[in-house]
Design a protein around this motif. Structure first.
Motif, PDB file in Angstrom:
ATOM      1  N   ARG A 214      10.209  -2.398 -16.490  1.00 47.80           N
ATOM      2  CA  ARG A 214      11.024  -1.578 -15.600  1.00 47.80           C
ATOM      3  C   ARG A 214      10.101  -0.765 -14.695  1.00 47.80           C
ATOM      4  NH1 ARG A 214      13.470   2.498 -16.996  1.00 47.80           N
ATOM      5  NH2 ARG A 214      12.399   2.886 -18.988  1.00 47.80           N
ATOM      6  N   LEU A 215      10.481  -0.648 -13.427  1.00 50.59           N
ATOM      7  CA  LEU A 215       9.747   0.215 -12.522  1.00 50.59           C
ATOM      8  C   LEU A 215       9.962   1.662 -12.933  1.00 50.59           C
ATOM      9  CD1 LEU A 215       8.153   0.622  -9.828  1.00 50.59           C
ATOM     10  CD2 LEU A 215      10.394   0.810  -8.706  1.00 50.59           C
ATOM     11  N   THR A 216       8.863   2.378 -13.123  1.00 50.31           N
ATOM     12  CA  THR A 216       8.972   3.790 -13.504  1.00 50.31           C
ATOM     13  C   THR A 216       8.264   4.718 -12.517  1.00 50.31           C
ATOM     14  OG1 THR A 216       6.995   3.672 -14.924  1.00 50.31           O
ATOM     15  CG2 THR A 216       9.156   3.241 -15.957  1.00 50.31           C
ATOM     16  N   GLY A 217       7.434   4.164 -11.645  1.00 50.43           N
ATOM     17  CA  GLY A 217       6.740   5.047 -10.721  1.00 50.43           C
ATOM     18  C   GLY A 217       6.045   4.317  -9.595  1.00 50.43           C
ATOM     19  N   VAL A 218       5.670   5.099  -8.582  1.00 50.06           N
ATOM     20  CA  VAL A 218       4.902   4.615  -7.436  1.00 50.06           C
ATOM     21  C   VAL A 218       3.585   5.376  -7.428  1.00 50.06           C
ATOM     22  CG1 VAL A 218       4.795   4.508  -4.922  1.00 50.06           C
ATOM     23  CG2 VAL A 218       6.955   4.022  -6.101  1.00 50.06           C
ATOM     24  N   ARG A 219       2.471   4.636  -7.414  1.00 49.82           N
ATOM     25  CA  ARG A 219       1.144   5.251  -7.492  1.00 49.82           C
ATOM     26  C   ARG A 219       0.487   5.239  -6.113  1.00 49.82           C
ATOM     27  NH1 ARG A 219      -0.828   1.964 -10.550  1.00 49.82           N
ATOM     28  NH2 ARG A 219      -2.270   0.852  -9.203  1.00 49.82           N
ATOM     29  N   LEU A 220       0.035   6.395  -5.684  1.00 51.34           N
ATOM     30  CA  LEU A 220      -0.650   6.511  -4.400  1.00 51.34           C
ATOM     31  C   LEU A 220      -2.139   6.207  -4.556  1.00 51.34           C
ATOM     32  CD1 LEU A 220       0.963   9.736  -2.868  1.00 51.34           C
ATOM     33  CD2 LEU A 220       1.725   7.357  -2.713  1.00 51.34           C
ATOM     34  N   GLY A 221      -2.799   6.079  -3.419  1.00 53.43           N
ATOM     35  CA  GLY A 221      -4.222   5.767  -3.434  1.00 53.43           C
ATOM     36  C   GLY A 221      -5.069   6.829  -4.105  1.00 53.43           C
ATOM     37  N   ASP A 222      -4.602   8.084  -4.099  1.00 57.94           N
ATOM     38  CA  ASP A 222      -5.374   9.161  -4.736  1.00 57.94           C
ATOM     39  C   ASP A 222      -5.094   9.270  -6.228  1.00 57.94           C
ATOM     40  OD1 ASP A 222      -2.850  10.258  -4.881  1.00 57.94           O
ATOM     41  OD2 ASP A 222      -3.258  11.955  -3.551  1.00 57.94           O
TER      42      ASP A 222
END
Length: 321
Positions: A214-222
């Motif tokens: 399940r998708l739980t998050g979006v991770r940024l480049g930082d």
């Protein structure tokens, strides 16, 4: 070539594309008693989706089941379907189409209903989740993910529109600017986003966080992770219109790709050459594509009938003289 072989490879109409538009055109033509061949490469745009929505009486049906039912229906009326790919076509007295398997087929009229493919932004994990919790159309999937935490991946300033639209299904929406800078957003964009309660997050998205499938998050480049349960994206539409261009159809540039110029029935600028479904435009949902196929099929039958009658009139006139 024997007479039987020539007959087997000659049709009144060839439909290239076995999706909603192509099958719908085939159904109408079969019921009109036209000898019709549907060439299906088996690459439906909505294959990643588990269901399709918004098609009255078919809401929630799986795309695979929908297509299987359509194939059964056209077969009742003698329409042939071949699993193959059309790799070339030329216009002579009618149209000659070459298939990848080596077969050459001919017809008086040709329908191109080859659709388009979605090219996703190059972010890790998008392709694997596409059609599940990575989505592109709220009208197709919004109800199923309603009231969840949404993310919208911005790939152009037009993504603001997508972020605003999805607030109809959730009030927890974050717009990840990704490849768009804040300077590219207009004052009106910013005012609308604020009024809709959309959080705007600058910075490039590096990947997705998936737990227990399940998708739980979006991770940024930082390295920052924003908890999200569904992510809306805007794939780049790549129309499959090579055959149309090769046959000399006039094409036009749109914000969503290059498409053929067609009249209200789907006829291109080349006599006898038709386009239907997403081969004729970007915004055709399944129900719209089926409608386009139906309209083209009915128009083609009328064209063939009137053409034959005009030819018969000429023959009668020459005999009488």
């Amino acid at each position: 070539m024997t007479e039987n072989t020539a007959r087997a490879d000659s049709y009144e109409v060839i439909v290239v594309g076995g999706g909603a538009a192509g099958l719908s055109a085939g159904l109408v033509l079969g019921r009109a008693r036209r000898r019709t061949l549907v060439v299906d490469a088996g690459e439906p745009r909505n294959a990643p989706a588990a269901h399709m929505q918004g098609y009255l009486s078919r809401d929630g049906m799986s795309p695979a089941e929908f297509l299987a039912t359509g194939r059964e229906e056209i077969a009742r009326y003698g329409v042939e379907l071949v699993r193959d790919r059309a790799v070339d076509a030329v216009r002579d007295e009618g149209f000659t189409v070459t298939l990848a398997g080596g077969r050459t087929v001919r017809a008086r009229q040709l329908v191109v209903a080859t659709g388009l493919r979605d090219e996703l932004p190059p972010v890790g994990g998008l392709a694997e989740r596409f059609g599940r919790d990575v989505l592109h159309c709220p009208y197709c999937h919004g109800w199923e993910v309603r009231d969840q935490a949404f993310g919208v991946l911005a790939t152009s300033p037009m993504s603001v529109h997508q972020a605003l639209i999805v607030t109809q299904w959730s009030k927890d929406v974050t717009l990840f600017l990704h490849t768009v800078t804040e300077a590219e957003l207009s004052d009106e964009d910013l005012r609308r986003l604020a009024a809709a309660g959309v959080q705007v997050v600058p910075g490039e998205v590096a990947g997705l966080v998936v737990e227990e499938d399940r998708l739980t998050g979006v991770r940024l480049g930082d390295g920052t992770v924003h908890a999200r349960e569904a992510l809306f994206v805007a794939p780049r539409a790549v129309p499959r219109t090579d055959l149309l261009a090769r046959l000399g159809a006039e094409m036009t540039e749109t914000p969503f790709g290059v498409y053929p110029v067609v009249d209200g029935r789907g006829l291109t600028t080349v006599p006898g050459l038709w386009a239907a479904g997403n081969a004729s435009g970007f915004a055709e949902q399944v129900v719209n594509a089926a409608s386009r196929g139906y309209r083209a099929g009915a128009a083609i039958n009328a064209e063939l009938l009137m053409g034959d009658l005009d030819a018969a009139v000429q023959v009668r006139s020459s005999v009488q003289v």
